[in-house]
Design a protein around this motif. Structure first.
Motif, PDB file in Angstrom:
ATOM      1  N   ILE A 223      27.427  56.240  25.640  1.00 26.12           N
ATOM      2  CA  ILE A 223      26.350  57.032  25.022  1.00 26.12           C
ATOM      3  C   ILE A 223      25.363  57.567  26.048  1.00 26.12           C
ATOM      4  O   ILE A 223      24.642  58.516  25.789  1.00 26.12           O
ATOM      5  CB  ILE A 223      25.628  56.221  23.931  1.00 26.12           C
ATOM      6  N   ASP A 224      25.330  57.009  27.267  1.00 27.19           N
ATOM      7  CA  ASP A 224      24.357  57.475  28.259  1.00 27.19           C
ATOM      8  C   ASP A 224      24.949  58.522  29.210  1.00 27.19           C
ATOM      9  O   ASP A 224      24.391  58.794  30.269  1.00 27.19           O
ATOM     10  CB  ASP A 224      23.802  56.283  29.056  1.00 27.19           C
ATOM     11  N   ASP A 225      26.064  59.122  28.824  1.00 26.28           N
ATOM     12  CA  ASP A 225      26.663  60.178  29.650  1.00 26.28           C
ATOM     13  C   ASP A 225      25.934  61.495  29.350  1.00 26.28           C
ATOM     14  O   ASP A 225      26.318  62.260  28.457  1.00 26.28           O
ATOM     15  CB  ASP A 225      28.166  60.289  29.326  1.00 26.28           C
ATOM     16  N   ALA A 226      24.856  61.748  30.106  1.00 26.22           N
ATOM     17  CA  ALA A 226      23.972  62.887  29.809  1.00 26.22           C
ATOM     18  C   ALA A 226      24.685  64.224  30.005  1.00 26.22           C
ATOM     19  O   ALA A 226      24.497  65.165  29.232  1.00 26.22           O
ATOM     20  CB  ALA A 226      22.724  62.823  30.676  1.00 26.22           C
ATOM     21  N   ARG A 227      25.544  64.294  31.033  1.00 21.81           N
ATOM     22  CA  ARG A 227      26.226  65.553  31.299  1.00 21.81           C
ATOM     23  C   ARG A 227      27.144  65.913  30.137  1.00 21.81           C
ATOM     24  O   ARG A 227      27.169  67.049  29.659  1.00 21.81           O
ATOM     25  CB  ARG A 227      27.043  65.437  32.604  1.00 21.81           C
ATOM     26  N   LEU A 228      27.870  64.917  29.636  1.00 23.66           N
ATOM     27  CA  LEU A 228      28.776  65.170  28.512  1.00 23.66           C
ATOM     28  C   LEU A 228      27.986  65.538  27.253  1.00 23.66           C
ATOM     29  O   LEU A 228      28.369  66.440  26.514  1.00 23.66           O
ATOM     30  CB  LEU A 228      29.653  63.938  28.242  1.00 23.66           C
ATOM     31  N   ARG A 229      26.879  64.855  27.053  1.00 25.61           N
ATOM     32  CA  ARG A 229      26.066  65.164  25.869  1.00 25.61           C
ATOM     33  C   ARG A 229      25.628  66.635  25.901  1.00 25.61           C
ATOM     34  O   ARG A 229      25.700  67.334  24.895  1.00 25.61           O
ATOM     35  CB  ARG A 229      24.854  64.232  25.801  1.00 25.61           C
ATOM     36  N   GLN A 230      25.207  67.090  27.084  1.00 26.50           N
ATOM     37  CA  GLN A 230      24.796  68.503  27.201  1.00 26.50           C
ATOM     38  C   GLN A 230      25.965  69.438  26.884  1.00 26.50           C
ATOM     39  O   GLN A 230      25.808  70.457  26.219  1.00 26.50           O
ATOM     40  CB  GLN A 230      24.308  68.790  28.615  1.00 26.50           C
ATOM     41  N   GLU A 231      27.136  69.046  27.360  1.00 26.91           N
ATOM     42  CA  GLU A 231      28.325  69.875  27.117  1.00 26.91           C
ATOM     43  C   GLU A 231      28.629  69.938  25.616  1.00 26.91           C
ATOM     44  O   GLU A 231      28.901  71.010  25.065  1.00 26.91           O
ATOM     45  CB  GLU A 231      29.518  69.280  27.893  1.00 26.91           C
ATOM     46  N   ILE A 232      28.585  68.778  24.967  1.00 28.39           N
ATOM     47  CA  ILE A 232      28.875  68.734  23.524  1.00 28.39           C
ATOM     48  C   ILE A 232      27.849  69.571  22.772  1.00 28.39           C
ATOM     49  O   ILE A 232      28.190  70.354  21.875  1.00 28.39           O
ATOM     50  CB  ILE A 232      28.868  67.270  23.018  1.00 28.39           C
ATOM     51  N   GLU A 233      26.578  69.433  23.155  1.00 32.51           N
ATOM     52  CA  GLU A 233      25.533  70.182  22.451  1.00 32.51           C
ATOM     53  C   GLU A 233      25.686  71.682  22.658  1.00 32.51           C
ATOM     54  O   GLU A 233      25.414  72.469  21.739  1.00 32.51           O
ATOM     55  CB  GLU A 233      24.147  69.682  22.884  1.00 32.51           C
ATOM     56  N   ALA A 234      26.135  72.080  23.843  1.00 35.36           N
ATOM     57  CA  ALA A 234      26.354  73.514  24.088  1.00 35.36           C
ATOM     58  C   ALA A 234      27.475  74.028  23.185  1.00 35.36           C
ATOM     59  O   ALA A 234      27.364  75.111  22.581  1.00 35.36           O
ATOM     60  CB  ALA A 234      26.688  73.753  25.561  1.00 35.36           C
ATOM     61  N   HIS A 235      28.554  73.249  23.046  1.00 32.36           N
ATOM     62  CA  HIS A 235      29.640  73.650  22.134  1.00 32.36           C
ATOM     63  C   HIS A 235      29.123  73.728  20.700  1.00 32.36           C
ATOM     64  O   HIS A 235      29.466  74.634  19.948  1.00 32.36           O
ATOM     65  CB  HIS A 235      30.794  72.652  22.203  1.00 32.36           C
ATOM     66  N   ALA A 236      28.303  72.747  20.334  1.00 33.21           N
ATOM     67  CA  ALA A 236      27.782  72.710  18.962  1.00 33.21           C
ATOM     68  C   ALA A 236      26.936  73.953  18.685  1.00 33.21           C
ATOM     69  O   ALA A 236      27.046  74.559  17.610  1.00 33.21           O
ATOM     70  CB  ALA A 236      26.956  71.441  18.747  1.00 33.21           C
ATOM     71  N   GLU A 254      23.159  66.499  15.155  1.00 28.69           N
ATOM     72  CA  GLU A 254      23.571  65.195  15.666  1.00 28.69           C
ATOM     73  C   GLU A 254      24.987  65.234  16.215  1.00 28.69           C
ATOM     74  O   GLU A 254      25.799  64.347  15.948  1.00 28.69           O
ATOM     75  CB  GLU A 254      23.473  64.148  14.561  1.00 28.69           C
ATOM     76  N   ALA A 255      25.273  66.276  16.977  1.00 28.51           N
ATOM     77  CA  ALA A 255      26.593  66.356  17.599  1.00 28.51           C
ATOM     78  C   ALA A 255      26.723  65.212  18.607  1.00 28.51           C
ATOM     79  O   ALA A 255      25.727  64.698  19.104  1.00 28.51           O
ATOM     80  CB  ALA A 255      26.752  67.696  18.297  1.00 28.51           C
ATOM     81  N   GLY A 256      27.953  64.859  18.900  1.00 27.59           N
ATOM     82  CA  GLY A 256      28.163  63.783  19.871  1.00 27.59           C
ATOM     83  C   GLY A 256      28.134  62.426  19.197  1.00 27.59           C
ATOM     84  O   GLY A 256      28.425  62.288  18.021  1.00 27.59           O
ATOM     85  N   MET A 257      27.771  61.400  19.958  1.00 23.45           N
ATOM     86  CA  MET A 257      27.795  60.040  19.454  1.00 23.45           C
ATOM     87  C   MET A 257      26.494  59.742  18.710  1.00 23.45           C
ATOM     88  O   MET A 257      25.419  59.998  19.235  1.00 23.45           O
ATOM     89  CB  MET A 257      27.975  59.053  20.616  1.00 23.45           C
ATOM     90  N   VAL A 258      26.594  59.216  17.504  1.00 21.31           N
ATOM     91  CA  VAL A 258      25.375  58.904  16.753  1.00 21.31           C
ATOM     92  C   VAL A 258      25.284  57.406  16.516  1.00 21.31           C
ATOM     93  O   VAL A 258      26.299  56.720  16.424  1.00 21.31           O
ATOM     94  CB  VAL A 258      25.324  59.647  15.389  1.00 21.31           C
ATOM     95  N   ARG A 259      24.056  56.924  16.411  1.00 23.87           N
ATOM     96  CA  ARG A 259      23.845  55.491  16.199  1.00 23.87           C
ATOM     97  C   ARG A 259      23.870  55.190  14.705  1.00 23.87           C
ATOM     98  O   ARG A 259      23.201  55.858  13.927  1.00 23.87           O
ATOM     99  CB  ARG A 259      22.508  55.061  16.812  1.00 23.87           C
ATOM    100  N   PHE A 260      24.641  54.163  14.312  1.00 22.02           N
ATOM    101  CA  PHE A 260      24.795  53.811  12.897  1.00 22.02           C
ATOM    102  C   PHE A 260      25.520  52.485  12.805  1.00 22.02           C
ATOM    103  O   PHE A 260      26.425  52.245  13.608  1.00 22.02           O
ATOM    104  CB  PHE A 260      25.600  54.886  12.169  1.00 22.02           C
ATOM    105  N   PRO A 261      25.250  51.636  11.798  1.00 23.16           N
ATOM    106  CA  PRO A 261      24.196  51.743  10.790  1.00 23.16           C
ATOM    107  C   PRO A 261      22.948  51.011  11.265  1.00 23.16           C
ATOM    108  O   PRO A 261      22.888  50.562  12.403  1.00 23.16           O
ATOM    109  CB  PRO A 261      24.811  51.014   9.596  1.00 23.16           C
ATOM    110  N   PRO A 273      31.610  68.952  17.679  1.00 17.76           N
ATOM    111  CA  PRO A 273      32.738  69.792  18.097  1.00 17.76           C
ATOM    112  C   PRO A 273      33.934  68.941  18.531  1.00 17.76           C
ATOM    113  O   PRO A 273      33.760  67.787  18.938  1.00 17.76           O
ATOM    114  CB  PRO A 273      32.190  70.558  19.307  1.00 17.76           C
ATOM    115  N   LEU A 274      35.099  69.525  18.465  1.00 19.69           N
ATOM    116  CA  LEU A 274      36.287  68.910  19.060  1.00 19.69           C
ATOM    117  C   LEU A 274      36.390  69.379  20.509  1.00 19.69           C
ATOM    118  O   LEU A 274      35.712  70.330  20.920  1.00 19.69           O
ATOM    119  CB  LEU A 274      37.533  69.315  18.276  1.00 19.69           C
ATOM    120  N   VAL A 275      37.247  68.746  21.264  1.00 13.86           N
ATOM    121  CA  VAL A 275      37.496  69.157  22.646  1.00 13.86           C
ATOM    122  C   VAL A 275      38.030  70.606  22.619  1.00 13.86           C
ATOM    123  O   VAL A 275      38.851  70.953  21.755  1.00 13.86           O
ATOM    124  CB  VAL A 275      38.528  68.202  23.291  1.00 13.86           C
ATOM    125  N   PRO A 276      37.571  71.477  23.515  1.00  9.35           N
ATOM    126  CA  PRO A 276      38.043  72.868  23.491  1.00  9.35           C
ATOM    127  C   PRO A 276      39.575  72.940  23.494  1.00  9.35           C
ATOM    128  O   PRO A 276      40.239  72.175  24.194  1.00  9.35           O
ATOM    129  CB  PRO A 276      37.459  73.457  24.785  1.00  9.35           C
TER     130      PRO A 276
END
Ligand code: FES
Ligand code: FE2
Length: 410
Positions: A223-236, A254-261, A273-276
């Motif tokens: 969950i702390d992979d900031a670069r990947l989070r930015q990538e996912i959010e850009a796709h979203a 809330e694209a990417g990994m979400v905290r629950f429950p 998003p899915l992987v391109p």
């Protein structure tokens, strides 16, 4: 040992951030507490409204000793009727699913309307002796949300309105009410239901165990992979903009990994998003059925829903996969996986089960196998609970906190 005393000892000894002790996954006493305090108290996913399209359509949901007939009544509402005759208790519906004009008890033919009222009990001693209004089938609570059916066995169910407000608008574009069940697979998982959830709540195991799933999804990252989070959010953002251009506003916040429950939230829904290169969760990422719901284009990523304690769903633009759990013993859980497609899609013409089923069929079976082997290892006298990773198993930590909070409520 008294179940409450055992539970209190286990909770006192449980180390936060560590796995649950063996007794939580093996003890018959704890299992009974789970049934009473979680399964007989909360909202349970039962199925989809498209399974009971016409008045008289029904399916049976068994939860330990409870059995519910989930049926559409003549009033067009969905009812959850306890499957126990008001005469001497016979199961009134024997089949797993079907269609009835009336529900007729096979024992002495008392018969009930499709919303549960007793309408005939011919052959009783004297006509008119029995007040039929007092002998309708007992009812459980039912709520429908955008094509999903939830039931609650409690006399006073917990609140549902907030969940409905959050779930309904996000579910609606998927078109569950205009879908059909294309396939169902029932599995017996040789593990406690909590181990099944622990497995579901992390994807650290995905790279080593789900070769198909990880090609389409990013969840295996910490969950702390900031670069990947930015990538996912850009796709979203790109998907959102495309859909907006077609007039469909969809929240990918809330694209990417979400905290629950969490102890105060039993439901969660997000889109990611899915992987391109992957437009759907299929073996090669290519479409496997016609577009569902309101989507103007196929590349919408996945809609993901989870409700504690028994449901998760992944939906792509062309199909949707629901998993429903029911506990069946301290080391046994029944999992039903359903694949849904657009109601008008025709098997053999618009979709083939050979391409629709494998992605989630394989991923599910891989998980059930992991759960069974996890249970076997936990059963070992040498097992001691180990620590969870805060980067990779943050949602297992959350899940364990949620569970301990729920089971401790007397
Ligand atoms: S038990 Fe159902 S009619 Fe007798
Ligand atoms: Fe898995």
């Amino acid at each position: 040992m008294d179940a409450q005393i055992l539970l209190e000892r286990l909770i006192a000894e449980h180390k936060p951030g560590f796995a649950l002790q063996r007794e939580f996954q093996t003890s018959a006493e704890i299992y009974q507490l789970d049934l009473e305090r979680i399964w007989r108290r909360g909202w349970l996913f039962a199925g989809h409204t498209c399974q009971v399209k016409q008045p008289g359509d029904y399916f049976v949901l068994d939860i330990a000793d409870d059995s519910l007939v989930v049926i559409r009544g003549d009033d067009d509402r969905i009812h959850a009727l306890h499957n126990t005759c008001r005469h001497r208790g016979m199961r009134v519906c024997q089949a797993e699913a079907g269609h009835v004009g009336r529900i007729v008890c096979p024992y002495h033919q008392w018969s009930y309307a499709r919303s549960g009222e007793l309408v005939a009990c011919g052959g009783m001693d004297k006509d008119g002796d029995l007040d039929p209004t007092r002998f309708g089938l007992h009812c459980a609570h039912v709520r429908e949300v955008a094509g999903l059916i939830f039931v609650c066995l409690a006399v006073d169910p917990p609140p549902f309105d907030e969940a409905e407000r959050a779930l309904a608008p996000r579910l609606r574009p998927q078109g569950f009410e205009r879908a059909k069940v294309a396939a169902v697979r029932n599995y017996e998982v040789r593990a406690n239901w909590k181990l099944v959830w622990e497995n579901n709540r992390e994807c650290w195991h995905c790279h080593a165990n789900h070769p198909q799933y990880v090609q389409a999804n990013w969840d295996a990252a910490p969950i702390d992979d900031a670069r990947l989070r930015q990538e996912i959010e850009a796709h979203a953002r790109a998907i959102s903009a495309r859909l907006e251009a077609h007039g469909l506003a969809i929240d990918y916040a809330e694209a990417g990994m979400v905290r629950f429950p969490s102890p105060d939230c039993w439901w969660s829904i997000n889109r990611t998003p899915l992987v391109p290169g992957w437009v759907t969760e299929s073996m090669d990422g290519r479409p496997v059925a016609p577009i569902m719901g309101d989507y103007p284009t196929r590349d919408v990523g996945t809609l993901r829903v989870r409700t504690m304690p028994n449901f998760w769903n992944h939906s792509s633009s062309d199909h949707s996969v629901s998993t429903r759990l029911v506990p069946a013993g301290p080391q046994r859980t029944l999992a039903q996986v359903q694949w849904l497609v657009h109601a008008d899609a025709v098997e053999g013409k618009d979709y083939e089960l050979d391409t629709l089923l494998p992605f989630w069929g394989l991923t599910s079976e891989q998980d059930w196998d992991l759960c069974a082997r996890n249970q076997a290892g936990v059963n070992s006298p040498a097992f001691t609970p180990g620590p969870y990773s805060t980067r990779r198993e943050y949602n297992v930590i959350r899940y364990t906190e949620w569970y301990l909070h729920e089971v401790a409520r007397t």
